[in-house]
Design an enzyme around this catalytic site. Structure first.
Site, PDB file in Angstrom:
ATOM      1  N   GLU A 144     -20.070   2.762  -2.003  1.00  0.00           N
ATOM      2  CA  GLU A 144     -19.328   3.904  -2.556  1.00  0.00           C
ATOM      3  C   GLU A 144     -18.588   3.338  -3.761  1.00  0.00           C
ATOM      4  OE1 GLU A 144     -17.323   5.859  -3.944  1.00  0.00           O
ATOM      5  OE2 GLU A 144     -16.194   7.057  -2.507  1.00  0.00           O
ATOM      6  N   GLU A 153     -17.159   2.782 -12.779  1.00  0.00           N
ATOM      7  CA  GLU A 153     -16.502   1.706 -12.032  1.00  0.00           C
ATOM      8  C   GLU A 153     -17.397   0.479 -11.878  1.00  0.00           C
ATOM      9  OE1 GLU A 153     -14.956   3.138  -8.354  1.00  0.00           O
ATOM     10  OE2 GLU A 153     -13.477   4.459  -9.303  1.00  0.00           O
TER      11      GLU A 153
END
Length: 650
Positions: A144, A153
């Site tokens: 995740e 990210e």
């Protein structure tokens, strides 16, 4: 070990680096994180659980042991799901040490210590072998690592490394695949967040138009994405110029590349117009068949708009084309999505890059400086004609706003350094400000204008006019439709006890600065008023900043039933006695419960520790407050306390 943190200083209008306690970063990371929001995201949790069960079953059906690698484990939730689904062992990687420590405790509390190993490293530092972090490669990869932009990210580099060094070839992956979607639109409102429009001013000589500099008009803008709650943008605010198009997909079960790439989609415009903005979002399929899907699609592109999951950790993206381009219905075009290892950007081309050889390998870069100085809401604020008209109307009471080309002298100095010589011996008769400062995070940070006024006090002539002449701090108690979730304890998540995470967040929120209000653009977060808006404190700009703190105490009566999630605070600037600009609540009629907020500003939200669930029947119910302005630092501190004088219960 001490750490240095940047903080806005309202007395100087700048960001200053202050030495903080060694635990400061830890508390801020936890307090401002989206951990609670993710744990409350039931749609996400259920889809991950279903995908993990299916992946473990596929491995077991092949007669293999199920060895799981969980990158970015956070609370350890997905690892516990994997073990519960039958995985033989799980290696859970978490680089943030306080979070890794919490995961160890959560895993222990839920009885999975013998099946889950928490590794406090970045995934690129994990070693394989008899003496390594993992004895062998995993055959199930769970991650995740996504943000609103999907790859922001560092998901692509992490996947790339994992496939090369940590997992078996053709491993099972949860999620299995991600697809990025885009829709080309024309939107004056959203385009106003990126470009300056001509400013129109009515004068005695007729309408005068202030045209932005040509270099600003030609600037391609900043490369950063604008992530928003797109469901709160009205369909009347944009015109769709294309259908929703899948732009590119990433298969996480195979080798992933973080190299720069572009993906084009040919389309027929739905209508003629001006191509300005690309709206984008993604979905993730948890299984190879695509039967288990978690989507970020806004309501008009969602398969079941009535069953939308609210979430704040994943939203939708707004991208701006380098320049607006006229397009004609029936004339085929190509929308091109470019990305490197961390960013996505878009361009519009006549034909696909593969055919014409035109590829834009580098991100657009702002060369006018405005996109680096101003944020998106600031562009919108400057382009707000109603706001401009209020300033012009206020100025008309002082002087005629025309023929100023040869009457403006720019003094490139800080206000406290301005001398009589800079003003050619003249005294200032009008001190004018918006006020707006790029370093401001909370509404009262713009009180820097008051400090500027104080710094030039000796340069003001007798009877000098200061505009705005005053400001006031206002508050209202609200019930949020969804935003409360980011501060609400989870307790139990899909059958796993995560109280330890709740306690960790609470301790972080109790740590100094985290007790203060925090900024949120509330036009994106619907709420309803439980009280009438109330003026808390005033600041008189006609006089210098006082030497001693200013304190206000009082109470706010709650007049409507509902959960008291928090108090919202904002500033109002009084240009003249008859003209006021609000940075917060725009409609305050007594029959209007739903709040309408200034879309160009962030308001301050003070979350109550324990939201009250009771309706105001059977006696008065109030929120007591103490607010203090500290002239030395420019800070505004506050405390709000729910109180109840009734005898009856809930």
């Amino acid at each position: 070990m001490k750490v240095f943190c940047g903080r806005a200083n309202p007395t100087t209008g700048s960001v200053e680096w202050l030495e903080e306690d060694e635990h400061y970063d830890y508390h801020q990371e936890i307090a401002r994180s989206s951990y609670a929001d993710m744990l409350h995201d039931k749609d996400r949790n259920i889809k991950y659980y279903q995908g993990i069960r299916a992946a473990v079953s596929r491995v077991k059906d092949r007669g293999q042991k199920a060895l799981v690698l969980d990158i970015g484990t956070g609370t350890g939730l997905l690892s516990m799901m994997a073990v519960t689904a039958g995985a033989d062992f799980c290696y859970a990687i978490e680089v943030f040490k306080p979070m890794a420590d919490a995961a160890v405790k959560i895993v222990e509390k839920n009885g999975f210590t013998d099946k889950i190993k928490i590794i406090n490293k970045h995934s690129t530092e994990v070693t394989i072998g008899p003496d390594g972090d993992m004895p062998c490669r995993a055959n199930i990869l769970i991650t995740e690592l996504f943000d609103t932009e999907l790859i922001g990210e560092g998901a692509l580099p992490s996947y790339e490394h994992a496939h090369r060094h940590l997992v078996q070839e053709n491993c099972e992956a949860v999620p299995h695949r991600a697809t990025v979607y885009a829709q080309l639109v024309e939107s004056r409102r959203m385009w106003s967040w990126n470009k300056l429009f001509p400013v129109r001013v009515q004068t005695s000589c007729g309408e005068q138009v202030i045209v932005p500099p040509l270099e600003l008009e030609r600037c391609p803008g900043a490369p950063s994405v604008y992530d928003i709650q797109l469901n709160q943008v009205s369909p009347t605010d944009f015109t769709a110029l294309s259908d929703v198009m899948p732009m590119f997909s990433v298969d996480f079960s195979k080798q992933v590349s973080s190299s720069a790439a572009c993906h084009s989609r040919q389309f027929e415009p739905l209508a003629s117009g001006r191509a300005q903005v690309v709206l984008s979002w993604w979905d993730i399929e948890m299984d190879p068949e695509g039967k288990i899907k978690c989507t970020m699609a806004p309501f008009w592109a969602h398969s079941d708009p009535e069953d939308l999951q609210w979430r704040d950790h994943w939203m939708q993206c707004v991208y701006f084309l380098p320049q607006e381009e006229p397009i004609v219905q029936g004339s085929s075009l190509c929308l091109v999505a470019h990305h490197d290892d961390y960013c996505v950007w878009y361009s519009l081309q006549k034909t696909s890059p593969e055919k014409n050889g035109r590829v834009y390998p580098s991100r657009p870069v702002c060369d006018c400086q405005a996109h680096l100085l101003w944020n998106r809401p600031r562009f919108g604020e400057i382009n707000d004609q109603d706001r401009t008209d209020q300033y012009v109307q206020a100025l008309r009471t002082i002087f005629k706003a025309n023929h100023l080309e040869d009457k403006i002298n720019i003094i490139e100095k800080r206000p406290e350094l301005v001398t009589s010589a800079d003003l050619k011996g003249k005294k200032v008769s009008l001190l004018l400000g918006e006020p707006f400062f790029t370093t401001s995070l909370l509404p009262w940070h713009n009180l820097y204008f008051w400090y500027v006024r104080t710094a030039v006090d000796q340069q003001l002539g007798p009877g000098a006019v200061v505009m705005p002449q005053a400001a006031s701090l206002h508050a209202v108690v609200v019930e949020f439709r969804d935003l409360w979730r980011i501060r609400s304890p989870c307790g139990d998540c899909e059958g796993f006890d995560v109280h330890i995470m709740d306690d960790m967040i609470k301790r972080a929120l109790d740590f100094r600065e985290s007790k203060e209000a925090e900024p949120h653009p509330l036009w994106e977060y619907p709420c309803r008023r439980l009280s009438e808006p109330q003026q808390i404190m005033t600041f008189d700009f006609r006089h210098p900043v006082p030497l001693h703190p200013v304190r206000a105490e009082g109470s706010i009566e709650l007049r409507r039933p509902g959960r008291s999630h928090g108090a919202v605070l904002w500033m109002e600037y009084h240009l003249t006695p008859d003209s006021t600009i609000s940075t917060g609540l725009l409609e305050s009629a007594e029959d209007k419960e739903d709040c309408c907020w200034n879309p160009h500003c962030k308001q301050a939200v003070y979350f109550f520790t324990s939201p009250d669930c009771r309706a105001p029947r059977g006696g008065p119910r109030t929120v007591s407050y103490t607010v203090e302005f500290h002239p030395r630092t420019g800070d505004v501190t506050m405390d709000f306390t729910l109180s109840d004088t009734r005898k009856d219960g809930c």
